[in-house]
Write a protein that holds these residues in place. Sequence first.
Motif, short mmCIF file in Angstrom:
data_model
loop_
_atom_site.label_atom_id
_atom_site.label_comp_id
_atom_site.label_asym_id
_atom_site.label_seq_id
_atom_site.Cartn_x
_atom_site.Cartn_y
_atom_site.Cartn_z
N MET A 39 -32.21 68.45 27.43
CA MET A 39 -32.14 69.69 26.71
C MET A 39 -31.12 69.62 25.57
N MET A 40 -30.01 68.94 25.78
CA MET A 40 -28.94 68.91 24.77
C MET A 40 -29.42 68.28 23.47
N THR A 41 -30.34 67.34 23.55
CA THR A 41 -30.84 66.70 22.33
C THR A 41 -31.74 67.64 21.53
N ASP A 42 -32.28 68.67 22.17
CA ASP A 42 -33.16 69.62 21.48
C ASP A 42 -32.39 70.70 20.74
N ILE A 43 -31.10 70.84 21.02
CA ILE A 43 -30.30 71.91 20.39
C ILE A 43 -29.89 71.46 18.99
N SER A 44 -30.18 72.32 18.02
CA SER A 44 -29.79 72.07 16.63
C SER A 44 -28.84 73.19 16.20
N TYR A 45 -27.58 72.83 16.00
CA TYR A 45 -26.60 73.84 15.62
C TYR A 45 -26.80 74.33 14.19
N VAL A 46 -27.38 73.49 13.34
CA VAL A 46 -27.71 73.92 11.98
C VAL A 46 -28.79 75.00 12.04
N PHE A 47 -29.82 74.76 12.86
CA PHE A 47 -30.89 75.74 13.02
C PHE A 47 -30.35 77.01 13.67
N LEU A 48 -29.44 76.84 14.62
CA LEU A 48 -28.83 77.99 15.29
C LEU A 48 -28.08 78.87 14.29
N GLU A 49 -27.37 78.26 13.37
CA GLU A 49 -26.66 79.04 12.33
C GLU A 49 -27.65 79.80 11.45
N LYS A 50 -28.81 79.18 11.17
CA LYS A 50 -29.84 79.88 10.39
C LYS A 50 -30.38 81.07 11.18
N LEU A 51 -30.55 80.90 12.48
CA LEU A 51 -31.02 81.99 13.32
C LEU A 51 -30.01 83.15 13.32
N ILE A 52 -28.73 82.81 13.42
CA ILE A 52 -27.68 83.84 13.43
C ILE A 52 -27.67 84.58 12.09
N ALA A 53 -27.76 83.84 10.99
CA ALA A 53 -27.76 84.47 9.66
C ALA A 53 -28.98 85.37 9.49
N THR A 54 -30.14 84.93 10.01
CA THR A 54 -31.36 85.73 9.92
C THR A 54 -31.21 87.02 10.72
N ALA A 55 -30.64 86.92 11.91
CA ALA A 55 -30.45 88.11 12.75
C ALA A 55 -29.49 89.09 12.08
N LYS A 56 -28.40 88.57 11.50
CA LYS A 56 -27.44 89.45 10.83
C LYS A 56 -28.05 90.13 9.61
N GLU A 57 -28.98 89.44 8.97
CA GLU A 57 -29.61 89.99 7.77
C GLU A 57 -30.70 91.00 8.11
N GLU B 265 -37.03 88.90 18.91
CA GLU B 265 -36.66 90.32 18.84
C GLU B 265 -35.41 90.50 17.99
N LEU B 266 -34.43 89.62 18.13
CA LEU B 266 -33.21 89.71 17.34
C LEU B 266 -33.42 89.25 15.90
N LEU B 267 -34.34 88.32 15.71
CA LEU B 267 -34.58 87.77 14.38
C LEU B 267 -35.47 88.68 13.55
N THR B 268 -36.26 89.50 14.20
CA THR B 268 -37.28 90.37 13.59
C THR B 268 -38.32 89.57 12.80
N LYS B 269 -38.48 88.32 13.15
CA LYS B 269 -39.54 87.49 12.56
C LYS B 269 -39.80 86.31 13.49
N LYS B 270 -40.86 85.60 13.24
CA LYS B 270 -41.22 84.46 14.08
C LYS B 270 -40.27 83.30 13.83
N ILE B 271 -40.00 82.54 14.89
CA ILE B 271 -39.11 81.37 14.77
C ILE B 271 -39.67 80.38 13.77
N GLU B 272 -40.99 80.24 13.75
CA GLU B 272 -41.63 79.27 12.85
C GLU B 272 -41.41 79.61 11.37
N GLU B 273 -41.12 80.88 11.07
CA GLU B 273 -40.92 81.30 9.68
C GLU B 273 -39.53 80.94 9.16
N ILE B 274 -38.64 80.55 10.04
CA ILE B 274 -37.27 80.25 9.63
C ILE B 274 -37.15 78.76 9.34
N GLN B 275 -36.71 78.46 8.15
CA GLN B 275 -36.61 77.05 7.71
C GLN B 275 -35.17 76.59 7.72
#
Length: 200
Positions: free
Chosen positions: A1-19, A190-200
């Motif tokens: 599981m640890m190899t699947d975690i991307s902290y760069v992608f996680l930061e994008k998810l956080i920024a998307t949720a905040k926006e 739900e927190l992102l208000t968009k699909k995960i696939e839409e986040i680059q």
Amino acid sequence: MMTDISYVFLEKLIATAKENYPRMNSFEGRIKVAKTTVGQEQLSWLDAFSFSYIYNPNNTLDIAVPRFFNGYQVAFNFNLSSILQKPGNVKQARESVKLAQHDLDEYHLTLETEVKRRYFTYVQALSNLRLQTKLSSDALNVSNDVKTKFEKSEITFEQYTLMQMSYSGALQSKIAAESNFLIAKASLEELLTKKIEEIQ
């Protein structure tokens, strides 16, 4: 599981949720309202003063409101308590802005933590789904092999039945893993208000 975690992608998810998350707009709106209140309180110093006038034409008599003077009458009023309250009101309005900003800052931390938690749950569900998919695929191969051996009478009916039950269990585990993955994905989206696939 640890190899699947991307902290760069996680930061994008956080920024998307905040926006995009609607509650963020609510907190930002509270700050704007509080700042507007500060401006209103600062401009309301003149409320303590009032000006009025009355015009009474010559030679008119009004029994309801007797007037002794003819022509224009001017009045200035001054409200001392209003002047004394203004510094406190302005200070209170400024504190409201600070409180609203603190609430927003706190919610940023809460939202960031919640996005991380849901992302890690999503990655865990994805890893589990991959594992269960591989296990069910392996169980299918073994099941087909056992079926062939049973048809050739190389194994007993009990062995064949046990293998079929094992294969059914693997399929049920895969279905549960798919369900958990979809729930984790929907929870994160739900927190992102968009699909995960839409986040680059």
